[in-house]
Enzyme design. Structure first.
Site, PDB file in Angstrom:
ATOM      1  N   MET A   2       0.792  -1.134  -0.055  1.00 39.07           N
ATOM      2  CA  MET A   2       0.137   0.130  -0.059  1.00 39.07           C
ATOM      3  C   MET A   2       0.806   1.154   0.006  1.00 39.07           C
ATOM      4  SD  MET A   2      -3.391  -0.935   2.431  1.00 39.07           S
ATOM      5  CE  MET A   2      -2.278  -1.484   3.829  1.00 39.07           C
ATOM      6  N   GLN A  53      -6.128  -5.987  -6.439  1.00 40.49           N
ATOM      7  CA  GLN A  53      -6.352  -6.674  -5.073  1.00 40.49           C
ATOM      8  C   GLN A  53      -7.186  -5.785  -4.154  1.00 40.49           C
ATOM      9  OE1 GLN A  53      -2.837  -6.683  -2.127  1.00 40.49           O
ATOM     10  NE2 GLN A  53      -2.604  -8.689  -3.243  1.00 40.49           N
ATOM     11  N   CYS A  83      -2.116  -9.557   4.189  1.00 41.95           N
ATOM     12  CA  CYS A  83      -1.548  -8.425   4.679  1.00 41.95           C
ATOM     13  C   CYS A  83      -1.433  -8.077   6.303  1.00 41.95           C
ATOM     14  CB  CYS A  83      -2.048  -7.038   4.102  1.00 41.95           C
ATOM     15  SG  CYS A  83      -1.268  -5.530   4.726  1.00 41.95           S
ATOM     16  N   LYS A 122      -4.393 -14.383  -2.037  1.00 42.78           N
ATOM     17  CA  LYS A 122      -3.151 -14.201  -1.505  1.00 42.78           C
ATOM     18  C   LYS A 122      -3.280 -14.575  -0.050  1.00 42.78           C
ATOM     19  CE  LYS A 122       1.176 -11.500  -1.188  1.00 42.78           C
ATOM     20  NZ  LYS A 122       1.242 -11.550   0.176  1.00 42.78           N
ATOM     21  N   HIS A 154       2.333 -16.562   1.212  1.00 46.27           N
ATOM     22  CA  HIS A 154       3.497 -15.783   1.659  1.00 46.27           C
ATOM     23  C   HIS A 154       4.024 -17.014   2.568  1.00 46.27           C
ATOM     24  CE1 HIS A 154       5.383 -12.205   3.311  1.00 46.27           C
ATOM     25  NE2 HIS A 154       5.957 -13.003   3.971  1.00 46.27           N
ATOM     26  N   ASN A 194       5.576 -16.707  -2.279  1.00 47.19           N
ATOM     27  CA  ASN A 194       6.135 -14.972  -1.921  1.00 47.19           C
ATOM     28  C   ASN A 194       6.585 -14.823  -0.520  1.00 47.19           C
ATOM     29  OD1 ASN A 194       4.440 -12.444  -0.434  1.00 47.19           O
ATOM     30  ND2 ASN A 194       5.700 -11.937  -2.229  1.00 47.19           N
ATOM     31  N   GLY A 196      10.508 -13.036   0.972  1.00 46.13           N
ATOM     32  CA  GLY A 196      11.872 -12.897   1.213  1.00 46.13           C
ATOM     33  C   GLY A 196      12.547 -13.302  -0.050  1.00 46.13           C
ATOM     34  N   GLY A 216       7.712  -8.711  -4.160  1.00 44.22           N
ATOM     35  CA  GLY A 216       7.291  -7.459  -3.725  1.00 44.22           C
ATOM     36  C   GLY A 216       8.182  -6.529  -3.357  1.00 44.22           C
TER      37      GLY A 216
END
Length: 315
Positions: A2, A53, A83, A122, A154, A194, A196, A216
């Site tokens: 964001m 998203q 998130c 996600k 993630h 996703n 690292g 990201g």
């Protein structure tokens, strides 16, 4: 991401890669329904393929936001269940939804019922005291049973109590093997990893196990290193051989932005890491950081950009 992957950032990233799927910033369903839709949903046609998203936990609101967004022609609608930001916890969406998997299932089913394009998810491997080895397979199975066919995972647990969003990206250990196992257990699903992933070599290594890789912050802070050669994954030649060529190609886009009343820093704040680890990178960052927001007109802004470009091109 964001406040990071806005329209200008995505135009820049699309210049670097013609094929990578780009994602918008997360937008809440309530904002889409009640907010300034043009500001939230508009994008440049060059950004395709592009996923919107969404964040939320009310199936009715998420379906309405999906229906509204369908007029914008996105290529995918993604529900964020990963998130860990304080803002999303207080709104009961994002990673906290890992504790409410049936709400997620109801939400994606409502979204799919009105969406002309694919709805995806996600997620994290778990949150707080959950056991990822139990929670993640059950969550993926529920998503599959709900009709979802693509999930980005993630590979860190999120600690919603006690860790900041920044710490949640760094402190919880990565469990890549667990995510890799999901592809073995659910071969019929398109699963991406996703978290690292910092180099293009990392991307290629994960593709030995997964269908896709979502990058990201590394793609934002070191865009050339991640996106400069990304199109080779589609057996396509990159458009530029060097980041200098990419920066030169950005100049007419920036000029057009300035001519329409935009400001230089609206683009260049996303470009500071383009020359990461390369000669002249410090001068590039310094001149853009100090001069972009101060430039008062189009000519002055272009002079700042050209001076920064000279730092890395030997001009």
């Amino acid at each position: 991401m964001m406040d990071w992957t806005d329209r200008n950032c995505r135009v820049f990233h699309r210049l670097l890669s013609r094929h990578a799927l780009l994602y918008t910033e997360m937008v809440t369903a309530q904002a889409v329904i009640h907010g300034e839709r043009g500001r939230l949903l508009d994008y440049d046609a060059t950004e395709h393929p592009l996923a919107l998203q969404l964040g939320g936990s009310d199936p009715t609101l998420l379906a309405e936001a999906t229906r509204i967004a369908s007029d914008w022609g996105y290529d995918e609608i993604n529900l964020n269940v990963g998130c860990p930001s304080d803002r999303v916890q207080s709104g009961c969406f994002g990673a906290v939804l890992m504790t409410m998997p049936h709400v997620v299932a109801e939400s994606v089913q409502a979204m799919m019922a009105v969406s002309p394009v694919e709805v995806t998810v996600k997620c994290r491997i778990g949150v707080d005291d959950q056991t990822p080895e139990e929670v993640l397979p059950a969550f993926v199975a529920l998503m599959r049973d709900s009709g979802i066919r693509r999930i980005a995972i993630h590979a860190r647990k999120a600690w919603l109590q006690g860790l900041s969003p920044k710490e949640n990206r760094e402190i919880p250990p990565l469990d890549y093997p667990l995510v890799h196992r999901m592809k073995t257990e659910f071969p019929d699903l398109h699963l991406s990893i996703n978290g690292g992933i910092a180099t293009f070599d990392d991307v290629r290594a994960h593709l030995n196990h997964m269908d896709g890789v979502m990058v990201g912050r590394a793609a934002y802070h070191q865009p050339w290193d991640i996106l400069g050669t990304a199109d080779t994954l589609w057996d396509a030649a990159p458009d530029f051989a060097t980041p200098v060529q990419a920066a030169q190609a950005m100049r007419p886009l920036i000029d057009a932005h300035l001519a329409s009343g935009g400001r230089l820093h609206q683009f260049t704040r996303h470009m500071l890491g383009l020359f990461h680890g390369r000669p002249g990178a410090r001068g590039w960052r310094r001149l853009l950081s100090e001069g972009a927001s101060r430039a008062n007109d189009r000519a002055e802004a272009l002079a700042v950009y050209d001076a920064a470009l000279a730092e890395v091109s030997g001009g």
